[in-house]
Design an enzyme around this catalytic site. Sequence first.
Site, PDB file in Angstrom:
ATOM      1  N   HIS A  92      83.532   4.785  27.111  1.00  0.00           N
ATOM      2  CA  HIS A  92      82.490   3.930  28.103  1.00  0.00           C
ATOM      3  C   HIS A  92      81.079   4.089  27.816  1.00  0.00           C
ATOM      4  O   HIS A  92      80.219   3.466  27.678  1.00  0.00           O
ATOM      5  CB  HIS A  92      82.746   4.280  29.627  1.00  0.00           C
ATOM      6  CG  HIS A  92      82.163   3.483  30.456  1.00  0.00           C
ATOM      7  ND1 HIS A  92      82.691   2.333  31.228  1.00  0.00           N
ATOM      8  CD2 HIS A  92      80.837   3.578  31.027  1.00  0.00           C
ATOM      9  CE1 HIS A  92      81.714   1.843  32.037  1.00  0.00           C
ATOM     10  NE2 HIS A  92      80.770   2.747  32.047  1.00  0.00           N
ATOM     11  N   GLU A  93      80.558   5.522  27.975  1.00  0.00           N
ATOM     12  CA  GLU A  93      79.208   6.158  27.854  1.00  0.00           C
ATOM     13  C   GLU A  93      78.756   5.736  26.417  1.00  0.00           C
ATOM     14  O   GLU A  93      77.489   5.173  26.137  1.00  0.00           O
ATOM     15  CB  GLU A  93      79.072   7.497  28.208  1.00  0.00           C
ATOM     16  CG  GLU A  93      79.467   7.821  29.574  1.00  0.00           C
ATOM     17  CD  GLU A  93      78.705   6.906  30.899  1.00  0.00           C
ATOM     18  OE1 GLU A  93      77.848   6.471  30.500  1.00  0.00           O
ATOM     19  OE2 GLU A  93      79.625   6.560  31.548  1.00  0.00           O
ATOM     20  N   HIS A 147      77.397   2.284  26.161  1.00  0.00           N
ATOM     21  CA  HIS A 147      75.959   2.401  26.669  1.00  0.00           C
ATOM     22  C   HIS A 147      75.098   2.567  25.501  1.00  0.00           C
ATOM     23  O   HIS A 147      74.111   2.036  25.360  1.00  0.00           O
ATOM     24  CB  HIS A 147      76.025   3.321  27.743  1.00  0.00           C
ATOM     25  CG  HIS A 147      76.460   2.508  29.180  1.00  0.00           C
ATOM     26  ND1 HIS A 147      76.248   1.360  29.639  1.00  0.00           N
ATOM     27  CD2 HIS A 147      77.295   3.213  29.912  1.00  0.00           C
ATOM     28  CE1 HIS A 147      76.939   1.368  30.654  1.00  0.00           C
ATOM     29  NE2 HIS A 147      77.734   2.123  30.909  1.00  0.00           N
ATOM     30  N   ASN A 201      77.464  -2.029  32.624  1.00  0.00           N
ATOM     31  CA  ASN A 201      78.614  -2.090  33.396  1.00  0.00           C
ATOM     32  C   ASN A 201      79.252  -3.352  33.881  1.00  0.00           C
ATOM     33  O   ASN A 201      78.342  -4.496  34.078  1.00  0.00           O
ATOM     34  CB  ASN A 201      78.449  -1.354  34.734  1.00  0.00           C
ATOM     35  CG  ASN A 201      78.345   0.455  34.136  1.00  0.00           C
ATOM     36  OD1 ASN A 201      79.121   0.612  33.166  1.00  0.00           O
ATOM     37  ND2 ASN A 201      77.535   0.914  34.903  1.00  0.00           N
TER      38      ASN A 201
END
Length: 909
Positions: A156-157, A160, A167
């Site tokens: 998930h990170e 980014h 998000n």
Amino acid sequence: MGSFKNSVFVLVLHLLEGALSESLIQLSNNGYEGIVIAIDPNVPEDETLIQHIQDMVTDASPYLFEATEKRFYFKNVAILIPENWKTKPEYVKPKLETYKNADVLVAEPNPTGNDGPYTEQMGGCGEKGDRIYLTPDFLAGKKLPQYGPQGRAFVHEWAHLRWGVFNEYNNDQKFYLSKKRIKPVICSADITGENVIQKCQGGSCVTKQCKTDIKTGLYEEGCEFIPHQSNNEEASIMYSQSIDTVVEFCKEKNHNKEAPNEQNKKCNLRSTWEVIQDSEDFKTTTPMTTQPPKPTFSLLQIGQRIVCLVLDKSGSMTIGNRLNRLNQAGKLFLLQTVEQGSWVGMVTFDSAAYVKSELVQINGATERDALTKSLPTAASGGTSICSGLRSAFTVIKKKYPTDGAEIILLTDGEDNTISACFDEVKQSGAIIHTVALGPSAAPELEELSKMTGGLQTYASDQAQNNGLVDAFAAFSSGNKAVSQRSIQLESRGLTLQNSQWMNGTVTVDSTVGKDTLFLITWTTNLPQILLWDPSGKKQDGFVVDTSTKMAYLQIPDIAKIGIWKYSLQASSQTLTLTVTSRASSATLPPVTVTAKMNQDTGKFPSPMVVYVKIHQGTKPIFRAKVTALIESVDGKTVTLELLDNGAGADATKDDGIYSRYFTAYDTNGRYSVKVWALGGINTASQKVSSQKNGAMYIPGWIENGEVKWNPPRPEVNKDQDKQVCFSRTSSGGSFVATDVPKAPIADLFPPCKITDLKAKLQGDNLINLTWTAPGDDYDHGTADKYIIKISTNILELRDKFNESLQVNTTHLIPKEANSEEVFVFKPEAITFTNGTDLFIAIQAVDKVSLKSEISNIAQVSLFIPPEIPPEKPSPSLPCPDISINSTIPGIHILKIMWKWLGELQISLG
């Protein structure tokens, strides 16, 4: 000669164009190499933490591989181990890996208990993030129920960091209205769960179904969407990767475009997978046909700092007092900037190279003073940069390998043979920081910095801008603990006439004060120097060096906290003042200011962006006054006030990152960047914007029909926010501008995109819009007019903006950039009835009819509260006891309610 120089310059700029960050990550045959994960020196020694990092990445790699349709995996990772941890035979010395270029930082949470992983994202949609932050407890699996498996959260990170996606949840608005229905902010919309609220009283908690607020049509405050642990939906990782079935990013077919989340707001309603597909990573790879290997890891431990100064003493260094200014800046570096325990050597060069000092370990003033005596005092000859670099390699190799050693290279001249040693530089493993002095320094310097992960700086011949001193002050260690690094509190300069005074103040705050140095330089004669501490006591004892035209005062012990006042008097000459210090305590993080540009090359008319991060440890500093000074190769300067308002160039409001567009190009070539920061708010609250770019904190899970709540997310009372008085100066390095036309330069800069448009209902079917005003040129000046369009179809508004219904804005006069705009209107041409969803977007237009991008799309849903009939007496019936301590089966409660309603119907019949 001239044409050759220009062709080399263009080649170098082509190599540098698009470079954004100092990261060493490279994508090779679908695998990410060069990832650096650093453990903060303040993390207590714990060998299991290294294993936790390896386990996380190993688990993350196949998850990333499948989520990206077999395109990407993690190939190798370097783990930076603090210098203060015990040494081990398997720990090797870093090469180019430093804390400054680490992609992931493992640090203690601040405040305690806030262990959510998050990513610092300075830019917009599709722009790489800056750094991922993880905590030891997160890595140890102690936050598994709240964030899910560590490997999944890391992916998930990574999205980014690498692809600039955002998000797909929203902690500030968890539900929205769509066609009269209340919907949770989720992606995809097919994720299942229940809308419940936990109410606690007297130590006992009860879970209930959420009630609808009759005024807003939304659920009551505190309502949460709790997902089923077991779902059938496979998307999306940017909503909640911790759901067992979620194994992919939302694609166009299942993306929830209506949900009011950051991904829709910043990426123009595009799904995360669409943004990933637009990335350079995606465009340069094809899916693999075999399974990828497991990641490999290298364990690197920080060691002693090794620095060699390589200084130009060619004939051109006599121009503009350059050699003397080099001595002033070099002395600051040797007396103050370089850390205790470091090894320092020195080489000078003209047509050949000369070893002025072998490596000497800095143990105190004796070594520092001796090294200052080796600085060059005479200039003559040509320029052979490769000779200087090769001599530096030789000096370093006499004691240490060149891997991880640093070279600070200063030159003001051209050298057409510099590329001859590029291969040697790459093979050396050394980090090369460069200082381009004056307008004619070799254009290839930037390539030396870029290929080795070094810092690139530029200093003009304008002595009053103090650029050379600022450049050398920026070369603090990239690997030492922040408490050991030199911090620049002030850097000012002024040309005085007729016994004028240069007056000012410097604030020494409680986080600094150790090794505080006041340094004054001049160009002709010794000025009158007056300095008073915060108690009003005059400070004497300046060491005066008339040959170098500088004077300095080292404050013993810890400098007094407060405002120091100075007054300098001179005639017909230029004075500068520089103040540096170090952290007052190893346990109290100092307020630090770091500056950077969004890229190393600005190609007109694309704007550059200045970013400044102000923080204390991991806590951001809000509401500081931040100013950037950008100086071109012609010596012209532009001053910008940087903002943390979440508009224009600033991606996120109140995250301690201050930004602004730069459009005031005046010539091709190098530009230097310098920033000042004053005051601010140190917040103890971690309900801060930086956490918006992290994995979602799951409030609870539904397992076997029952809600199992996680502990509430820790928050600190905002009353603990306090004013922090400080002053800081920081170099933002340099960048190069190309394709700038000759004056007069036409207006080719449109207003910037509006990114914070909000809409709400007001009164009788009125809509209240608020946003931050853009400018005439991005976020500067004043736009000429606004175009506001509305539609009941969100995609039609996005894709057919020009054809959508226009709102009358005759009386809407744009305000100056960064002002708050408010506009109230009634949607006359649309039947605005109960349950109508209306979408609104804005375009700004400047005086030459250049238009901004379409703003983020705001939404309002007309909700007319139902009339409440007067209460009628009803038969008294026993209410069923449906409260279940701390949990409630979602289906079971419906059965109870139907049974109870059936009994009520019989009794009333």
